[in-house]
Write a protein that holds these residues in place. Structure first.
Motif, PDB file in Angstrom:
ATOM      1  N   ARG A 231      20.643   8.336  44.779  1.00 29.47           N
ATOM      2  CA  ARG A 231      22.098   8.315  44.872  1.00 29.47           C
ATOM      3  C   ARG A 231      22.715   7.843  43.556  1.00 29.47           C
ATOM      4  NH1 ARG A 231      22.964   4.534  49.890  1.00 29.47           N
ATOM      5  NH2 ARG A 231      21.120   3.589  48.922  1.00 29.47           N
ATOM      6  N   SER A 232      23.879   8.412  43.248  1.00 29.08           N
ATOM      7  CA  SER A 232      24.576   8.034  42.026  1.00 29.08           C
ATOM      8  C   SER A 232      25.439   6.797  42.265  1.00 29.08           C
ATOM      9  CB  SER A 232      25.462   9.187  41.552  1.00 29.08           C
ATOM     10  OG  SER A 232      26.292   8.778  40.492  1.00 29.08           O
ATOM     11  N   ASN A 233      25.483   5.910  41.280  1.00 30.09           N
ATOM     12  CA  ASN A 233      26.357   4.739  41.360  1.00 30.09           C
ATOM     13  C   ASN A 233      27.749   5.014  40.809  1.00 30.09           C
ATOM     14  OD1 ASN A 233      24.400   2.969  42.483  1.00 30.09           O
ATOM     15  ND2 ASN A 233      23.472   2.729  40.456  1.00 30.09           N
ATOM     16  N   ALA A 234      27.867   6.080  40.020  1.00 30.98           N
ATOM     17  CA  ALA A 234      29.160   6.424  39.407  1.00 30.98           C
ATOM     18  C   ALA A 234      29.337   7.945  39.429  1.00 30.98           C
ATOM     19  CB  ALA A 234      29.235   5.888  37.987  1.00 30.98           C
ATOM     20  N   PRO A 235      29.472   8.534  40.623  1.00 31.11           N
ATOM     21  CA  PRO A 235      29.501  10.000  40.718  1.00 31.11           C
ATOM     22  C   PRO A 235      30.682  10.648  40.009  1.00 31.11           C
ATOM     23  CG  PRO A 235      30.015   8.977  42.840  1.00 31.11           C
ATOM     24  CD  PRO A 235      29.537   7.897  41.954  1.00 31.11           C
ATOM     25  N   VAL A 236      31.845   9.993  39.977  1.00 30.83           N
ATOM     26  CA  VAL A 236      33.013  10.608  39.341  1.00 30.83           C
ATOM     27  C   VAL A 236      32.772  10.793  37.847  1.00 30.83           C
ATOM     28  CG1 VAL A 236      35.464  10.385  38.838  1.00 30.83           C
ATOM     29  CG2 VAL A 236      34.590   9.689  41.079  1.00 30.83           C
ATOM     30  N   SER A 237      32.334   9.734  37.176  1.00 34.26           N
ATOM     31  CA  SER A 237      32.093   9.843  35.734  1.00 34.26           C
ATOM     32  C   SER A 237      30.946  10.799  35.434  1.00 34.26           C
ATOM     33  CB  SER A 237      31.800   8.463  35.141  1.00 34.26           C
ATOM     34  OG  SER A 237      30.654   7.881  35.734  1.00 34.26           O
ATOM     35  N   GLU A 238      29.931  10.837  36.296  1.00 38.03           N
ATOM     36  CA  GLU A 238      28.819  11.755  36.081  1.00 38.03           C
ATOM     37  C   GLU A 238      29.260  13.204  36.199  1.00 38.03           C
ATOM     38  OE1 GLU A 238      24.817  11.304  37.403  1.00 38.03           O
ATOM     39  OE2 GLU A 238      25.179   9.248  38.076  1.00 38.03           O
ATOM     40  N   ILE A 239      30.180  13.468  37.119  1.00 34.97           N
ATOM     41  CA  ILE A 239      30.702  14.833  37.254  1.00 34.97           C
ATOM     42  C   ILE A 239      31.334  15.293  35.944  1.00 34.97           C
ATOM     43  CG2 ILE A 239      32.564  16.193  38.300  1.00 34.97           C
ATOM     44  CD1 ILE A 239      30.240  16.073  40.123  1.00 34.97           C
ATOM     45  N   PHE A 240      32.204  14.463  35.385  1.00 33.32           N
ATOM     46  CA  PHE A 240      32.899  14.845  34.150  1.00 33.32           C
ATOM     47  C   PHE A 240      31.957  14.898  32.954  1.00 33.32           C
ATOM     48  CE2 PHE A 240      36.605  13.615  36.688  1.00 33.32           C
ATOM     49  CZ  PHE A 240      37.482  14.634  36.371  1.00 33.32           C
TER      50      PHE A 240
END
Length: 431
Positions: A231-240
């Motif tokens: 699981r990602s801890n920072a999915p929003v920043s990883e998306i960008f």
């Protein structure tokens, strides 16, 4: 690159798959029942009840402005709930979003109007509309994953379409209720209390949706993410940072369908009654019948996209929508109920060809660990460009160009953006 989570197909019981389909369908049906009732009331009565200033056009524009608030607030829900969905799970978040949407909608049915409390009435309406939008922003991405992550990859188009059937089914229920009220109530009765009953009835959908979702297990894909600690801890920043192409592809792909749907389910009610002088019942019944056809045509389009390349089906619907809009306004130069029905039905069939494959197409662009966030962001940001401002622009265009030519150009441009988005998408085996 797609996570290894989905390289091994999880064992899935058909009973769980059907329950996931129902859970996905119930939530988006509630979401769009709420939005359809609100959109119809914005077109028919809210301008008078909450924004009275003696000018019907100005009142309608202000009412559609509150309709837009529900779209503008969606990205907040997409960011907040999308992130949680990739961290704590799909099921838990979808219970929260359903409650938020349902409670806000129910309270709208109890609101005092401008004549009772003055400017407090539109302020409360906007706040509740904002809350609806936040809930909706987190609902769609999770609803798509709830059904698609229980299905086999080769059947994902059909099962993911459960979330897409919600809009026409919610529209069908909403306009069906409004159609019954328009037949049995006088205009004065509908303005006095009939519109309130339509909002209060949403409680039935909330109860059913919660019952289904509480009885459902977490998706097999998310369970494996937990097991493998991926699981990602920072999915929003990883998306960008890592999946921005998928984000913008999904965003552009959604714009055309959103504008088309706003035109032929929301704006068309005001257009038919205020500009063509047709009875309110004719406008509501045409949208109701066309939505009923969509309930079957959307899953068919999703099923077809499992057998034919998704982008091809989507592109056919997009091109058809741009052409059909010109046909519609040409037909309505001599308005009749039959022409209105044919026009709305043709537009929503084109919409179905886009909307059926859409859920699986967008979800497939993102890796499993970022999929809830990515799908939600694409959905919500496209909603601002496509759905939020569309009724306002459509109303403005028709006010100085009754022929509808500028509306046709607007929808055509939206469809071009959708084709650009489709060109940016990738087939799952390319990811």
């Amino acid at each position: 690159m797609e996570s290894s989570i989905e390289e091994t197909e999880p064992p899935i019981e058909r009973k769980s798959l059907i329950k996931a389909f129902a859970a996905s369908l119930s939530g988006t049906s509630l979401e769009w029942y709420d939005f359809a009732v609100y959109g119809a009331c914005a077109a028919l009565v809210f301008g008078h009840l909450f924004f009275p200033d003696g000018d019907s056009l100005a009142g309608t524009l202000k009412a559609f402005g509150t309709y837009a608030v529900g779209y503008i607030s969606r990205p907040l829900g997409g960011i907040f709930f999308g992130r949680l969905g990739d961290i704590v799970g799909r099921k838990k978040v979808l219970v929260w979003t359903l409650l938020l949407i349902g409670i806000a909608t129910f309270i709208i049915g109890l609101l005092p109007t401008f004549s009772s409390v003055g400017y407090l009435a539109p302020v409360l309406l906007v706040l509740l509309r904002f809350a609806q939008g936040v809930g909706v922003g987190g609902e769609w991405g999770g609803a798509v994953l709830l059904s698609s992550e229980f299905s086999k990859p080769e059947q994902r188009g059909f099962w993911a379409s459960a979330a897409q059937v919600g809009p026409p089914l919610g529209n069908l229920l909403a306009n069906g209720v409004l159609a019954i009220f328009s037949q049995v109530l006088t205009t004065e009765q509908f303005i006095d209390w009939g519109w309130r009953a339509a909002f209060l009835l949403s409680a039935l959908l909330v109860i059913f949706g919660l019952w289904v979702r509480f009885s459902l297990e977490e998706t097999p894909v998310f369970k494996k993410l937990e097991q493998h600690d991926e699981r990602s801890n920072a999915p929003v920043s990883e998306i960008f940072k890592h999946e921005s192409r998928a984000l913008f592809a999904g965003l552009f792909a959604r714009i055309g369908p959103d504008v088309l749907y706003s035109c032929f389910t929301v704006f068309v009610l005001a257009y038919a009654t205020q500009y063509l002088g047709m009875p309110r019942s004719d406008a509501i019944e045409s949208v109701t019948i066309a939505s009923g056809i969509q309930v079957f045509f959307i899953p068919f389009s999703g099923w077809l996209s499992d057998r034919v390349e998704r982008r091809l089906i989507y592109a056919v619907g997009t091109i058809g929508a741009a052409i059909w809009t010109f046909v519609f306004f040409y037909m309505m130069q001599e308005p009749t109920f039959a022409r209105l029905l044919i026009g709305v039905t043709g537009a929503l069939i084109c919409h179905s060809l886009m909307y059926g494959p859409q859920a699986s197409l967008i979800a497939e662009q993102f890796s499993a660990r970022l999929r809830y966030t990515g799908s939600s962001l694409a959905y919500t940001f496209a909603g601002i460009v496509g759905g939020a401002i569309a009724p306002i622009l459509l109303t403005w265009f028709i006010s100085f160009d009754p022929s509808g030519f500028f509306i046709c150009l607007y929808i055509g441009l939206s469809c071009i953006l959708t084709l650009i988005g489709l060109a940016m998408t990738r087939h799952p085996h390319q990811l």
